[in-house]
Design a protein around this motif. Sequence first.
Motif, PDB file in Angstrom:
ATOM      1  N   LYS A   1       0.837  -1.200   0.000  1.00  0.00           N
ATOM      2  CA  LYS A   1       0.000   0.000   0.000  1.00  0.00           C
ATOM      3  C   LYS A   1       0.870   1.248   0.000  1.00  0.00           C
ATOM      4  N   SER A   2       0.344   2.303  -0.624  1.00  0.00           N
ATOM      5  CA  SER A   2       1.061   3.589  -0.608  1.00  0.00           C
ATOM      6  C   SER A   2       0.185   4.716  -0.059  1.00  0.00           C
ATOM      7  N   ASN A   3      -1.012   4.384   0.372  1.00  0.00           N
ATOM      8  CA  ASN A   3      -1.862   5.425   0.960  1.00  0.00           C
ATOM      9  C   ASN A   3      -1.518   5.625   2.425  1.00  0.00           C
ATOM     10  N   ILE A   4      -1.624   6.865   2.871  1.00  0.00           N
ATOM     11  CA  ILE A   4      -1.276   7.210   4.255  1.00  0.00           C
ATOM     12  C   ILE A   4      -2.530   7.053   5.119  1.00  0.00           C
ATOM     13  N   THR A   5      -2.436   6.191   6.113  1.00  0.00           N
ATOM     14  CA  THR A   5      -3.588   5.970   6.995  1.00  0.00           C
ATOM     15  C   THR A   5      -3.761   7.150   7.942  1.00  0.00           C
ATOM     16  N   PRO A   6      -4.973   7.315   8.509  1.00  0.00           N
ATOM     17  CA  PRO A   6      -5.186   8.414   9.462  1.00  0.00           C
ATOM     18  C   PRO A   6      -4.220   8.375  10.641  1.00  0.00           C
ATOM     19  N   ALA A   7      -3.843   7.164  11.064  1.00  0.00           N
ATOM     20  CA  ALA A   7      -2.931   7.074  12.206  1.00  0.00           C
ATOM     21  C   ALA A   7      -1.548   7.613  11.869  1.00  0.00           C
ATOM     22  N   GLN A   8      -1.109   7.444  10.610  1.00  0.00           N
ATOM     23  CA  GLN A   8       0.226   7.899  10.197  1.00  0.00           C
ATOM     24  C   GLN A   8       0.231   9.354   9.738  1.00  0.00           C
ATOM     25  N   GLU A   9      -0.943   9.896   9.469  1.00  0.00           N
ATOM     26  CA  GLU A   9      -0.996  11.264   8.976  1.00  0.00           C
ATOM     27  C   GLU A   9      -0.455  12.272   9.996  1.00  0.00           C
ATOM     28  N   GLN A  10      -0.531  11.916  11.287  1.00  0.00           N
ATOM     29  CA  GLN A  10      -0.022  12.843  12.299  1.00  0.00           C
ATOM     30  C   GLN A  10       1.487  13.025  12.179  1.00  0.00           C
ATOM     31  N   ASN A  11       2.205  11.990  11.657  1.00  0.00           N
ATOM     32  CA  ASN A  11       3.646  12.129  11.460  1.00  0.00           C
ATOM     33  C   ASN A  11       3.945  13.118  10.336  1.00  0.00           C
ATOM     34  N   VAL A  12       3.081  13.115   9.293  1.00  0.00           N
ATOM     35  CA  VAL A  12       3.239  14.097   8.212  1.00  0.00           C
ATOM     36  C   VAL A  12       2.951  15.488   8.751  1.00  0.00           C
ATOM     37  N   ALA A  13       1.972  15.601   9.643  1.00  0.00           N
ATOM     38  CA  ALA A  13       1.631  16.901  10.217  1.00  0.00           C
ATOM     39  C   ALA A  13       2.805  17.471  11.011  1.00  0.00           C
ATOM     40  N   VAL A  14       3.558  16.587  11.693  1.00  0.00           N
ATOM     41  CA  VAL A  14       4.738  17.053  12.435  1.00  0.00           C
ATOM     42  C   VAL A  14       5.750  17.661  11.483  1.00  0.00           C
ATOM     43  N   ALA A  15       5.996  16.971  10.343  1.00  0.00           N
ATOM     44  CA  ALA A  15       6.940  17.498   9.358  1.00  0.00           C
ATOM     45  C   ALA A  15       6.472  18.825   8.798  1.00  0.00           C
ATOM     46  N   ALA A  16       5.166  18.950   8.563  1.00  0.00           N
ATOM     47  CA  ALA A  16       4.628  20.197   8.023  1.00  0.00           C
ATOM     48  C   ALA A  16       4.843  21.342   8.995  1.00  0.00           C
ATOM     49  N   GLU A  17       4.634  21.084  10.283  1.00  0.00           N
ATOM     50  CA  GLU A  17       4.799  22.141  11.277  1.00  0.00           C
ATOM     51  C   GLU A  17       6.261  22.591  11.359  1.00  0.00           C
ATOM     52  N   VAL A  18       7.204  21.610  11.295  1.00  0.00           N
ATOM     53  CA  VAL A  18       8.630  21.955  11.335  1.00  0.00           C
ATOM     54  C   VAL A  18       9.016  22.806  10.128  1.00  0.00           C
ATOM     55  N   LEU A  19       8.532  22.421   8.952  1.00  0.00           N
ATOM     56  CA  LEU A  19       8.877  23.165   7.732  1.00  0.00           C
ATOM     57  C   LEU A  19       8.292  24.575   7.752  1.00  0.00           C
ATOM     58  N   LYS A  20       7.095  24.708   8.308  1.00  0.00           N
ATOM     59  CA  LYS A  20       6.498  26.042   8.398  1.00  0.00           C
ATOM     60  C   LYS A  20       7.268  26.935   9.373  1.00  0.00           C
ATOM     61  N   ASN A  21       7.725  26.347  10.476  1.00  0.00           N
ATOM     62  CA  ASN A  21       8.434  27.128  11.487  1.00  0.00           C
ATOM     63  C   ASN A  21       9.899  27.390  11.122  1.00  0.00           C
ATOM     64  N   HIS A  22      10.432  26.586  10.186  1.00  0.00           N
ATOM     65  CA  HIS A  22      11.853  26.710   9.808  1.00  0.00           C
ATOM     66  C   HIS A  22      11.974  26.769   8.286  1.00  0.00           C
ATOM     67  N   PRO A  23      11.712  27.921   7.703  1.00  0.00           N
ATOM     68  CA  PRO A  23      11.772  28.037   6.233  1.00  0.00           C
ATOM     69  C   PRO A  23      13.164  27.811   5.659  1.00  0.00           C
ATOM     70  N   GLU A  24      14.197  27.781   6.527  1.00  0.00           N
ATOM     71  CA  GLU A  24      15.550  27.569   6.006  1.00  0.00           C
ATOM     72  C   GLU A  24      15.812  26.097   5.676  1.00  0.00           C
ATOM     73  N   TYR A  25      14.909  25.192   6.106  1.00  0.00           N
ATOM     74  CA  TYR A  25      15.108  23.763   5.859  1.00  0.00           C
ATOM     75  C   TYR A  25      14.351  23.297   4.615  1.00  0.00           C
ATOM     76  N   LYS A  26      14.914  22.269   3.997  1.00  0.00           N
ATOM     77  CA  LYS A  26      14.232  21.510   2.953  1.00  0.00           C
ATOM     78  C   LYS A  26      14.041  20.087   3.448  1.00  0.00           C
ATOM     79  N   LEU A  27      13.231  19.331   2.731  1.00  0.00           N
ATOM     80  CA  LEU A  27      12.901  17.973   3.174  1.00  0.00           C
ATOM     81  C   LEU A  27      13.253  16.968   2.088  1.00  0.00           C
TER      82      LEU A  27
END
Length: 389
Positions: free
Chosen positions: A295-321
Amino acid sequence: MKKIFAIAVAVAMSLSAMAQEHGFYGNRFTDNWYIGLNGGVGAHTKTPKMMSNLNFDLGLRFGKWLSPSIGMAIEATGMFTNKSNGVKVSNGTPAFSQIGILATVNLTNAIKSYYGEPRKFEVILAPGFLWGHNYGDNVPGTVLNSFINKLAVDFCYNFGKKKEWQAYIEPSLNYLIGGIDDGYEEEGVNKNLVYYNINQSFLMLNVGITYKFKTSNGTHNFALVESCNDEEIDNINDLINQLRAADEESDEKITSVEKENTKIEQDIDACASTPQVEEKIRVPDLPTVFYQVNKSNITPAQEQNVAVAAEVLKNHPEYKLHIKGYASPEGGHSNNMSLGVRRANAVKDMLVSKYGIKADRIVAEGCDPTDELFPVYEFNRVAVMLLEK
């Protein structure tokens, strides 16, 4: 005459209140409006030679039905001649006009009830009060402005695919109950009093057509709200109970997934702290997104890990992923490579579309299938997120 008419209106309203046992769809403020044109002839009631003193008129009516039996309308009418006893009273165009408010009472619906669709033939009372104006004063004593009480009955025919059109014939008696000329006085009654006098009235016979605008129920008229029987109520209750059970089951699944995710995170921490495999483990900068088999779909349980990455990228524009997608080695190699690419892209797509991260800050890469990234075999079905400057 006026007393009989008033009694008829009161009786119609009472009958309507008693006869209507159903609720209706389509009774919003924007529903059941209509517009129409009418025209015909009129003459003063006491004119000796009525046929030679006919006055032609044209009118506009705009109204709303508040219920299938009761409504109201605004009507404006212009007469293009104003002859009385063979004398042409005015030269204007129009020669006489009147505008005012009508109360409409559908006697057919009030007496026989309304069953969700207008009947072909209906009888409607249309009494009202209007202001009249004469545009000329050729004859001494001519009333220039007057207060009029209109007593009318409409004999209607509804037609059209959805009964959206209505044609009608309307005879009416119109009393000039106010505005009598200064020089007119009869039995001590002058212009300062409101009264009914057949000498100050005129008869009209009009034909008209109206169009009823579309309502919120999808028709052009009121629609019945049918009451549910016991069987329908039982079916609805069964459906509600099924939905409640499904909701409880969903809550249990969510709780189970959350527990599983917590266990996986604990295992990851344990693996990261194991000295003998430290060289094989690359601790991710951010939480890892885990996938189910093939499977390649992100389950609701794993989506919170993506949300963590999104918050870090928003708070630190100097970083790339940098996102690396992996698959465990079971299955064909080409499918596993494609699966790794899809897993990495799934994380990137969610960061861009849901969290508004710019795509040029993210690199998504599919990597060779592996069972050595993490010691627990199932953990290798992942997308690893690494921060880079």
